[in-house]
Design a protein around this motif. Structure first.
Motif, PDB file in Angstrom:
ATOM      1  N   SER A 274      -8.932  -4.370   2.037  1.00 32.82           N
ATOM      2  CA  SER A 274      -7.361  -4.376   1.223  1.00 32.82           C
ATOM      3  C   SER A 274      -8.008  -4.828  -0.201  1.00 32.82           C
TER       4      SER A 274
ATOM      5  N   ASN B  69      -8.207  -0.112  -0.923  1.00 32.37           N
ATOM      6  CA  ASN B  69      -9.418   1.016  -1.768  1.00 32.37           C
ATOM      7  C   ASN B  69      -9.932   1.515  -0.226  1.00 32.37           C
TER       8      ASN B  69
ATOM      9  N   SER C 149      -4.929   4.574   7.759  1.00 34.71           N
ATOM     10  CA  SER C 149      -3.995   5.381   6.694  1.00 34.71           C
ATOM     11  C   SER C 149      -2.768   4.091   5.833  1.00 34.71           C
ATOM     12  N   GLU C 150      -3.540   2.870   6.348  1.00 39.81           N
ATOM     13  CA  GLU C 150      -2.879   1.053   5.598  1.00 39.81           C
ATOM     14  C   GLU C 150      -2.330   2.008   3.813  1.00 39.81           C
ATOM     15  N   GLU C 151      -1.716   1.077   3.944  1.00 39.52           N
ATOM     16  CA  GLU C 151      -1.351   0.659   2.705  1.00 39.52           C
ATOM     17  C   GLU C 151      -2.072  -0.288   1.998  1.00 39.52           C
ATOM     18  N   LYS C 152      -1.802  -0.660   0.433  1.00 43.02           N
ATOM     19  CA  LYS C 152      -2.194  -1.242   0.124  1.00 43.02           C
ATOM     20  C   LYS C 152      -4.179  -1.395   0.720  1.00 43.02           C
TER      21      LYS C 152
ATOM     22  N   TYR D 121     -13.139   0.423   4.230  1.00 41.33           N
ATOM     23  CA  TYR D 121     -12.232   0.437   3.074  1.00 41.33           C
ATOM     24  C   TYR D 121     -11.275  -0.715   2.958  1.00 41.33           C
TER      25      TYR D 121
END
Lengths: 255, 383
Positions: B352, B298, B293-296, B350
């Motif tokens: 960063s 892929n 759920s992190e931002e920034k 995923y």
């Protein structure tokens, strides 16, 4: 199992074939019968006669002198030739190699004859000098062969390390290369010595009157019958040669 | 200060160009590594520095002096050879003393210095032994002492640890680093082993086919490889090629393979429509059963194809729309407590946006340097 026995049999046969004549000569050298054949009684008389014979001793001294001097000179020349062959890889080296090693395959009689013709053509008096020169010519090949084999195993980074640590080329040779290759040079020298001391064919052609070496003298003794002194002489000769060959092997195997 | 400078060096053997117009400078006091695969020209460059080879063109400059035409014994450089090249007929003591002896120092000076260096390498007890009686690690230390005692401006080390086993290699690396601090001499270190180079060097120059691909600190060449060769040769990586769709501030949006759009930090000033190549290290990629759920970041969804558990970390190969991505999960928790990721699982991977790196140069052949899953290796072997 069977193959093992067969190989043993062959080995025994070869050994007998090689060494039985030598053993017979050795036994006969202690036989008091004048012309061998059958055993009479044990004696050392042939040995004492041998040591009393001035001609044999002078021939022996000739042989020693020539063997020693030709071995020393061929050690130097042969080693230099081997170093050159190992270091420089130009097209001329192929010719150099061929010329250097041809005495190993050219028949002795041809070498002897051509040297004789040469010495006569340039008017060098036949004698100890010509025998010496002839022995050097064929000994160089053997020394070069042994030294070259050792140089080919030589780790060239040792030479580079010596240069790297500040030694000039002369010091690198003196302190590193020569000490490490020396057993090979010495083994080549001993080989040259033994080859020289029992060479007959070439010496026969190039020795003039009064320059007889031991093999030549033995031959002339045999022409006038078969004195039993030859037996005792041969025994000493064989022993000396064996010792030299063992020594040269020791130097070659060491390290 | 540029201390040892190679200036436009070229060297060929016949038609084989080993060093191709190479220029590089080593700083005073640093450990400088030449890192590259065998045949890349690194050893030839070292031999040119030592004076064993002459360059076809170019100059070697040491401390402001042109040494290109000096013979090896006139250069203030000493070499530690790959096979040590200890003199077999001399004792440890005489090996170490060799350089001082040929330079004509006094007996007392030589003895003092030799004792000091014997002590430095902890070989005083073995001083009278011949090299053949020493272990590999001991020979190595003698070779280093024999070179260092001459106080060279630069110590050249040619794959000095290649002949040692792994544990000894790691110990010797620490020893070398310590000796470097002790004597403060510049080291030029040649190796094909990237972990060796990364752990010991102040500067690494990655070499390939006679050229320097990249020069920088260990962190720079690992994290920001300039070329696909550097990315693949040092560590492992994943390559993607893509097209720039649009630019969004510091980031650009890429279409890569058949993936959903990928965002990546734009440090190369690319323009929309341009083709770019990406490198992303396997350990920068996270792996999870649940959608992160992190931002920034892929995020891609894929299937687990292969798992290799290696204790401290696990290697995965994840197939994303038929494209294989290598992922390394480093374990900093007790693995038995965690719901295991297993073969054929559907997972999310995923990373960063800042972890991906755009390459300046890409060559397809460098993909051969990447680690492949076992089944592919097997396929190649059966061909």
């Amino acid at each position: 199992m069977k193959r093992g026995k067969f190989a043993l049999l062959i080995t025994l046969f070869v050994m007998v074939f090689f060494y039985l004549p030598v053993v017979i000569v050795a036994i006969n050298s202690f036989n008091s019968a004048r012309f061998g054949g059958e055993w009479k009684s044990f004696t050392l008389v042939w040995y004492s006669k041998l040591f009393a014979d001035k001609n044999i001793w002078s021939a022996f001294m000739n042989s020693l002198l020539i063997a020693f001097s030709s071995a020393v000179l061929s050690m130097i020349l042969g080693s230099v030739a081997a170093f050159a062959l190992e270091k420089y890889k130009s097209r001329f080296q192929t010719i150099h190699r061929m010329l250097l090693f041809s005495p190993l395959v050219v028949p002795d009689i041809l070498i002897g004859m051509s040297l004789l013709i040469f010495f006569v053509a340039v008017q060098i008096q036949l004698g100890l000098m010509t025998v010496f020169l002839a022995h050097v010519t064929f000994s160089i090949s053997y020394v070069a062969m042994v030294v070259l084999a050792r140089l080919q195993d030589f780790d060239s980074s040792l030479y580079e390390a010596a240069l790297d640590l500040g030694a000039g080329r002369f010091n690198a040779m003196r302190l590193v290369v020569i000490p490490l290759v020396f057993p090979g040079i010495l083994a080549g020298g001993i080989m040259a010595f033994t080859l020289s001391i029992d060479d007959f064919v070439i010496t026969f052609f190039v020795s003039g009157a009064g320059a007889a070496t031991l093999p030549g003298y033995i031959y002339s003794m045999m022409k006038h019958g078969f004195p039993a002194v030859i037996n005792s002489l041969s025994v000493l000769f064989v022993i000396a040669t064996f010792i030299l060959v063992l020594m040269s092997r020791k130097f070659l195997v060491k390290q | 200060m540029d201390f040892l400078i190679f200036e436009n060096i070229s060297k060929s053997y016949g038609s084989n160009k080993v060093i191709d117009n190479l220029s590089i400078a080593v700083q005073k006091g640093e450990i400088f590594s030449l890192l590259g695969p065998s045949g890349c020209g690194k050893t030839t460059l070292l031999r040119i520095a030592a004076g064993f080879e002459e360059p076809d063109s170019g100059r070697v400059i040491l401390d402001g002096q042109d040494i290109t035409n000096l013979p090896p014994n006139k250069r203030k450089l000493n070499t530690v050879f790959q096979n040590y090249a200890l003199f077999p007929h001399l004792t440890v003591r005489d090996n170490i003393a060799f350089g001082l002896k040929v330079s004509g120092f006094s007996k007392e000076k030589i003895n003092d210095e030799v004792e000091r260096y014997l002590d430095l390498i902890q070989m005083t007890d073995h001083a009278s032994k011949k090299p053949s009686k020493l272990s590999g690690g001991q020979k190595q230390r003698v070779a280093i002492a024999r070179a260092l005692i001459n106080k060279p401006d630069v110590l050249l080390l040619d794959e000095p640890l290649a002949a040692l086993d792994l544990k000894l290699r790691q110990r010797m690396l620490v020893d070398l680093d310590w000796m470097h601090d002790e004597v403060g001499i510049t080291f030029l270190y040649v190796t094909h082993d990237q972990s060796e180079a990364m752990s010991i060097s102040d500067t690494i120059a990655v070499m390939n086919k006679g050229r320097i691909e990249q020069k920088g600190t260990s962190v720079e060449v690992y994290e920001a490889p300039r070329t696909s060769f550097v990315a693949a040769f040092i560590g492992d990586t994943n390559f993607f090629d893509g097209e720039v769709k649009s630019i969004d501030g510091d980031y650009c949006l890429l279409s890569v393979e058949s993936f959903p759009d990928i965002r990546v930090y734009n440090d190369k000033a690319v323009k929309p429509g341009g083709k770019v190549y990406l490198s992303i290290r396997p350990e920068k990629i996270g792996i999870s059963h649940n959608k992160p759920s992190e931002e920034k970041i892929n995020v891609l969804k894929g299937k687990v194809e292969e798992i290799i558990y290696l204790g401290s970390h696990t290697k995965y190969w994840i197939s994303v729309n038929g494209f294989r991505i290598s992922v390394i999960a480093v374990h900093n928790t007790f693995m038995l407590d965690i719901k295991e990721i297993s073969f054929n699982d559907e997972v999310y991977i995923y990373w960063s946006l800042d972890s991906c790196y755009m390459l300046e140069q890409y060559k397809e052949e460098d993909e051969a340097l990447l680690t492949l899953p076992d089944d592919e290796i097997l396929d190649q072997e059966t061909v």
